[in-house]
Design a protein around this motif. Structure first.
Motif, PDB file in Angstrom:
ATOM      1  N   ALA A   3       0.864  -1.178   0.000  1.00 46.43           N
ATOM      2  CA  ALA A   3       0.000   0.000   0.000  1.00 46.43           C
ATOM      3  C   ALA A   3       0.901   1.228   0.000  1.00 46.43           C
ATOM      4  N   ILE A   4       0.580   2.170  -0.824  1.00 47.65           N
ATOM      5  CA  ILE A   4       1.354   3.400  -0.899  1.00 47.65           C
ATOM      6  C   ILE A   4       0.407   4.559  -0.602  1.00 47.65           C
ATOM      7  N   LEU A   5       0.769   5.315   0.397  1.00 51.22           N
ATOM      8  CA  LEU A   5       0.004   6.508   0.737  1.00 51.22           C
ATOM      9  C   LEU A   5       0.749   7.706   0.175  1.00 51.22           C
ATOM     10  N   GLU A   6       0.022   8.566  -0.483  1.00 50.22           N
ATOM     11  CA  GLU A   6       0.653   9.728  -1.091  1.00 50.22           C
ATOM     12  C   GLU A   6       0.014  10.990  -0.515  1.00 50.22           C
ATOM     13  N   PHE A   7       0.865  11.934  -0.135  1.00 50.48           N
ATOM     14  CA  PHE A   7       0.401  13.171   0.465  1.00 50.48           C
ATOM     15  C   PHE A   7       1.022  14.357  -0.265  1.00 50.48           C
ATOM     16  N   ASP A   8       0.238  15.405  -0.396  1.00 53.78           N
ATOM     17  CA  ASP A   8       0.748  16.682  -0.890  1.00 53.78           C
ATOM     18  C   ASP A   8       1.086  17.503   0.352  1.00 53.78           C
ATOM     19  N   LEU A   9       2.362  17.532   0.712  1.00 49.13           N
ATOM     20  CA  LEU A   9       2.769  18.165   1.965  1.00 49.13           C
ATOM     21  C   LEU A   9       2.694  19.681   1.923  1.00 49.13           C
ATOM     22  N   ASP A  10       2.372  20.238   0.773  1.00 55.10           N
ATOM     23  CA  ASP A  10       2.108  21.670   0.689  1.00 55.10           C
ATOM     24  C   ASP A  10       0.658  21.990   1.054  1.00 55.10           C
ATOM     25  N   ASN A  11      -0.165  20.968   1.078  1.00 57.61           N
ATOM     26  CA  ASN A  11      -1.575  21.117   1.425  1.00 57.61           C
ATOM     27  C   ASN A  11      -1.714  20.900   2.941  1.00 57.61           C
ATOM     28  N   PRO A  12      -2.250  21.890   3.676  1.00 59.24           N
ATOM     29  CA  PRO A  12      -2.354  21.755   5.130  1.00 59.24           C
ATOM     30  C   PRO A  12      -3.157  20.536   5.585  1.00 59.24           C
ATOM     31  N   ASP A  13      -4.228  20.205   4.878  1.00 57.08           N
ATOM     32  CA  ASP A  13      -5.021  19.033   5.262  1.00 57.08           C
ATOM     33  C   ASP A  13      -4.229  17.741   5.053  1.00 57.08           C
ATOM     34  N   ASP A  14      -3.515  17.662   3.947  1.00 55.47           N
ATOM     35  CA  ASP A  14      -2.682  16.485   3.695  1.00 55.47           C
ATOM     36  C   ASP A  14      -1.534  16.401   4.693  1.00 55.47           C
ATOM     37  N   MET A  15      -0.971  17.535   5.064  1.00 56.35           N
ATOM     38  CA  MET A  15       0.121  17.541   6.041  1.00 56.35           C
ATOM     39  C   MET A  15      -0.374  16.999   7.383  1.00 56.35           C
ATOM     40  N   ARG A  16      -1.569  17.414   7.791  1.00 55.71           N
ATOM     41  CA  ARG A  16      -2.163  16.923   9.043  1.00 55.71           C
ATOM     42  C   ARG A  16      -2.370  15.414   8.970  1.00 55.71           C
ATOM     43  N   THR A  17      -2.920  14.930   7.862  1.00 59.94           N
ATOM     44  CA  THR A  17      -3.164  13.500   7.694  1.00 59.94           C
ATOM     45  C   THR A  17      -1.848  12.726   7.677  1.00 59.94           C
ATOM     46  N   TYR A  18      -0.841  13.272   7.018  1.00 62.02           N
ATOM     47  CA  TYR A  18       0.484  12.645   6.989  1.00 62.02           C
ATOM     48  C   TYR A  18       1.041  12.487   8.403  1.00 62.02           C
ATOM     49  N   LYS A  19       0.952  13.548   9.201  1.00 58.25           N
ATOM     50  CA  LYS A  19       1.464  13.492  10.569  1.00 58.25           C
ATOM     51  C   LYS A  19       0.735  12.433  11.385  1.00 58.25           C
ATOM     52  N   LEU A  20      -0.593  12.351  11.219  1.00 56.68           N
ATOM     53  CA  LEU A  20      -1.362  11.331  11.934  1.00 56.68           C
ATOM     54  C   LEU A  20      -0.929   9.927  11.532  1.00 56.68           C
ATOM     55  N   CYS A  21      -0.776   9.703  10.244  1.00 56.82           N
ATOM     56  CA  CYS A  21      -0.343   8.382   9.758  1.00 56.82           C
ATOM     57  C   CYS A  21       1.071   8.066  10.221  1.00 56.82           C
ATOM     58  N   ASN A  22       1.930   9.038  10.184  1.00 57.55           N
ATOM     59  CA  ASN A  22       3.323   8.845  10.550  1.00 57.55           C
ATOM     60  C   ASN A  22       3.491   8.535  12.038  1.00 57.55           C
ATOM     61  N   ASN A  23       2.580   9.025  12.873  1.00 60.45           N
ATOM     62  CA  ASN A  23       2.660   8.819  14.318  1.00 60.45           C
ATOM     63  C   ASN A  23       1.718   7.735  14.828  1.00 60.45           C
ATOM     64  N   ALA A  24       1.091   6.995  13.927  1.00 59.87           N
ATOM     65  CA  ALA A  24       0.081   6.008  14.327  1.00 59.87           C
ATOM     66  C   ALA A  24       0.654   4.941  15.253  1.00 59.87           C
ATOM     67  N   GLU A  25       1.865   4.467  14.986  1.00 63.00           N
ATOM     68  CA  GLU A  25       2.440   3.418  15.837  1.00 63.00           C
ATOM     69  C   GLU A  25       2.681   3.933  17.254  1.00 63.00           C
ATOM     70  N   ASP A  26       3.207   5.145  17.379  1.00 62.17           N
ATOM     71  CA  ASP A  26       3.420   5.725  18.710  1.00 62.17           C
ATOM     72  C   ASP A  26       2.098   5.917  19.445  1.00 62.17           C
ATOM     73  N   MET A  27       1.073   6.341  18.726  1.00 65.04           N
ATOM     74  CA  MET A  27      -0.240   6.516  19.356  1.00 65.04           C
ATOM     75  C   MET A  27      -0.791   5.169  19.819  1.00 65.04           C
ATOM     76  N   ASN A  28      -0.584   4.140  18.997  1.00 64.79           N
ATOM     77  CA  ASN A  28      -1.041   2.809  19.367  1.00 64.79           C
ATOM     78  C   ASN A  28      -0.343   2.324  20.635  1.00 64.79           C
ATOM     79  N   LEU A  29       0.972   2.515  20.720  1.00 64.74           N
ATOM     80  CA  LEU A  29       1.726   2.115  21.908  1.00 64.74           C
ATOM     81  C   LEU A  29       1.297   2.913  23.134  1.00 64.74           C
ATOM     82  N   PHE A  30       1.043   4.193  22.941  1.00 63.43           N
ATOM     83  CA  PHE A  30       0.560   5.046  24.037  1.00 63.43           C
ATOM     84  C   PHE A  30      -0.759   4.510  24.594  1.00 63.43           C
ATOM     85  N   ILE A  31      -1.706   4.218  23.699  1.00 65.49           N
ATOM     86  CA  ILE A  31      -3.019   3.723  24.126  1.00 65.49           C
ATOM     87  C   ILE A  31      -2.875   2.369  24.819  1.00 65.49           C
TER      88      ILE A  31
END
Length: 74
Positions: A3-31
């Motif tokens: 699976a390939i996720l593609e984000f336009d990091l110049d787009n604020p909404d895509d940047m937010r989604t990218y950050k959420l996806c990128n930190n998902a493992e840490d959030m999972n461990l936290f929970i």
């Protein structure tokens, strides 16, 4: 399977989604770790004498784990 996720990091909404996806493992461990701490207090007894102490300890554990896993909330 890939699976390939593609984000336009110049787009604020895509940047937010990218950050959420990128930190998902840490959030999972936290929970997971927070759940384990709560389970431990439930199973083995908690050292709190009042509900206020329990709330304060839970809040401290919450922020400690947020910091440990470097989870940023909006």
């Amino acid at each position: 399977m890939k699976a390939i996720l593609e984000f336009d990091l110049d787009n604020p909404d895509d940047m937010r989604t990218y950050k959420l996806c990128n930190n998902a493992e840490d959030m999972n461990l936290f929970i997971y770790d927070l759940g384990q701490k709560l389970r431990s207090w439930d199973k083995y007894g908690c050292p709190f004498k009042t509900p206020e102490e329990a709330i304060e300890a839970t809040r401290e554990e919450y922020y400690s784990l947020l910091n440990y896993y470097n989870v940023e909330l909006e």
